[in-house]
Design a protein around this motif. Sequence first.
Motif, PDB file in Angstrom:
ATOM      1  N   UNK A   1       0.836  -1.208   0.000  1.00  0.00           N
ATOM      2  CA  UNK A   1       0.000   0.000   0.000  1.00  0.00           C
ATOM      3  C   UNK A   1       0.863   1.247   0.000  1.00  0.00           C
ATOM      4  N   UNK A   2       1.936   1.235   0.814  1.00  0.00           N
ATOM      5  CA  UNK A   2       2.827   2.398   0.867  1.00  0.00           C
ATOM      6  C   UNK A   2       3.518   2.624  -0.472  1.00  0.00           C
ATOM      7  N   UNK A   3       3.955   1.522  -1.121  1.00  0.00           N
ATOM      8  CA  UNK A   3       4.582   1.668  -2.437  1.00  0.00           C
ATOM      9  C   UNK A   3       3.603   2.214  -3.472  1.00  0.00           C
ATOM     10  N   UNK A   4       2.354   1.765  -3.417  1.00  0.00           N
ATOM     11  CA  UNK A   4       1.349   2.258  -4.359  1.00  0.00           C
ATOM     12  C   UNK A   4       1.079   3.745  -4.131  1.00  0.00           C
ATOM     13  N   UNK A   5       1.021   4.152  -2.878  1.00  0.00           N
ATOM     14  CA  UNK A   5       0.825   5.574  -2.587  1.00  0.00           C
ATOM     15  C   UNK A   5       2.002   6.403  -3.082  1.00  0.00           C
ATOM     16  N   UNK A   6       3.211   5.881  -2.895  1.00  0.00           N
ATOM     17  CA  UNK A   6       4.405   6.593  -3.367  1.00  0.00           C
ATOM     18  C   UNK A   6       4.399   6.708  -4.887  1.00  0.00           C
ATOM     19  N   UNK A   7       4.026   5.610  -5.548  1.00  0.00           N
ATOM     20  CA  UNK A   7       3.978   5.646  -7.015  1.00  0.00           C
ATOM     21  C   UNK A   7       2.943   6.646  -7.503  1.00  0.00           C
ATOM     22  N   UNK A   8       1.767   6.648  -6.858  1.00  0.00           N
ATOM     23  CA  UNK A   8       0.719   7.587  -7.249  1.00  0.00           C
ATOM     24  C   UNK A   8       1.165   9.027  -7.029  1.00  0.00           C
ATOM     25  N   UNK A   9       1.822   9.268  -5.868  1.00  0.00           N
ATOM     26  CA  UNK A   9       2.302  10.620  -5.588  1.00  0.00           C
ATOM     27  C   UNK A   9       3.356  11.044  -6.596  1.00  0.00           C
ATOM     28  N   UNK A  10       4.229  10.098  -6.979  1.00  0.00           N
ATOM     29  CA  UNK A  10       5.261  10.420  -7.966  1.00  0.00           C
ATOM     30  C   UNK A  10       4.649  10.735  -9.322  1.00  0.00           C
ATOM     31  N   UNK A  11       3.663   9.916  -9.741  1.00  0.00           N
ATOM     32  CA  UNK A  11       2.995  10.187 -11.019  1.00  0.00           C
ATOM     33  C   UNK A  11       2.280  11.532 -10.990  1.00  0.00           C
ATOM     34  N   UNK A  12       1.598  11.815  -9.864  1.00  0.00           N
ATOM     35  CA  UNK A  12       0.892  13.087  -9.746  1.00  0.00           C
ATOM     36  C   UNK A  12       1.872  14.256  -9.795  1.00  0.00           C
ATOM     37  N   UNK A  13       3.028  14.062  -9.137  1.00  0.00           N
ATOM     38  CA  UNK A  13       4.048  15.124  -9.152  1.00  0.00           C
ATOM     39  C   UNK A  13       4.565  15.356 -10.564  1.00  0.00           C
ATOM     40  N   UNK A  14       4.799  14.273 -11.308  1.00  0.00           N
ATOM     41  CA  UNK A  14       5.281  14.415 -12.685  1.00  0.00           C
ATOM     42  C   UNK A  14       4.248  15.117 -13.562  1.00  0.00           C
ATOM     43  N   UNK A  15       2.966  14.727 -13.388  1.00  0.00           N
ATOM     44  CA  UNK A  15       1.905  15.341 -14.196  1.00  0.00           C
ATOM     45  C   UNK A  15       1.795  16.828 -13.880  1.00  0.00           C
ATOM     46  N   UNK A  16       1.797  17.138 -12.581  1.00  0.00           N
ATOM     47  CA  UNK A  16       1.702  18.543 -12.189  1.00  0.00           C
ATOM     48  C   UNK A  16       2.914  19.336 -12.680  1.00  0.00           C
TER      49      UNK A  16
END
Length: 221
Positions: free
Chosen positions: A185-200
């Motif tokens: 779950x923590x890895x998935x949250x980190x991946x989502x945050x990283x993708x969101x950061x890249x998109x932003x």
Amino acid sequence: MRSERTEATQGQLRMLNLNIVFASLCAIGALLISINAENPVHAVVLSVGVAAAVLASRGWSGSLSSRVPLLCLVAASAVWLVGVLVLDDASASFGISVVGTVVLFQLPRPRRVAAAVALGAFVVAVVVARMVTSPGGALNVLLDHAVHSTSVAVVGVTLVFLNHLVSGLITELEESREREAELAVARERTRFASDLHDIQGHTLHVVKLKTALARRLVRTD
């Protein structure tokens, strides 16, 4: 799906461990009764000790009330008392060795030593009482109970210790699986945050370029 299969496998391991322990306790208890029982009353007394051992192990698994092992300890102590003082049967140590070990493992670590000392003192006190009241001589009683009772008790303690060891390993597997799920779950949250950061970041970069272009166009047109 994989998590469900893992939980099912661990449950099967627990059940297999308990079934092996129950079968071993019953088999050893039946063997002791068949070898040592001289009459029906003797057989009943030993059967109570075996039943207390089996029931205490089942209560340890969590399927029964937590008070069951304590009640079984009272019954096993009575069997040890009657078995030594009345029936002169050292095999009565089987029940109290199993139940006593189960109860000790259930107690918090700081209290185990005191409980073990108290239980050992009770066992020794019964043997000493038998030595005092025995017409055959204290040395014969001591040798008989020291060898026979200890041998039977070691078998019972070993079974309970192996059950405790296997149960601990299964518990560690369950805790490891829970930690693995939390890490996933923590890895998935980190991946989502990283993708969101890249998109932003990409969006902000595009906005910055458009702003710079607009400034140039304002001056020229």
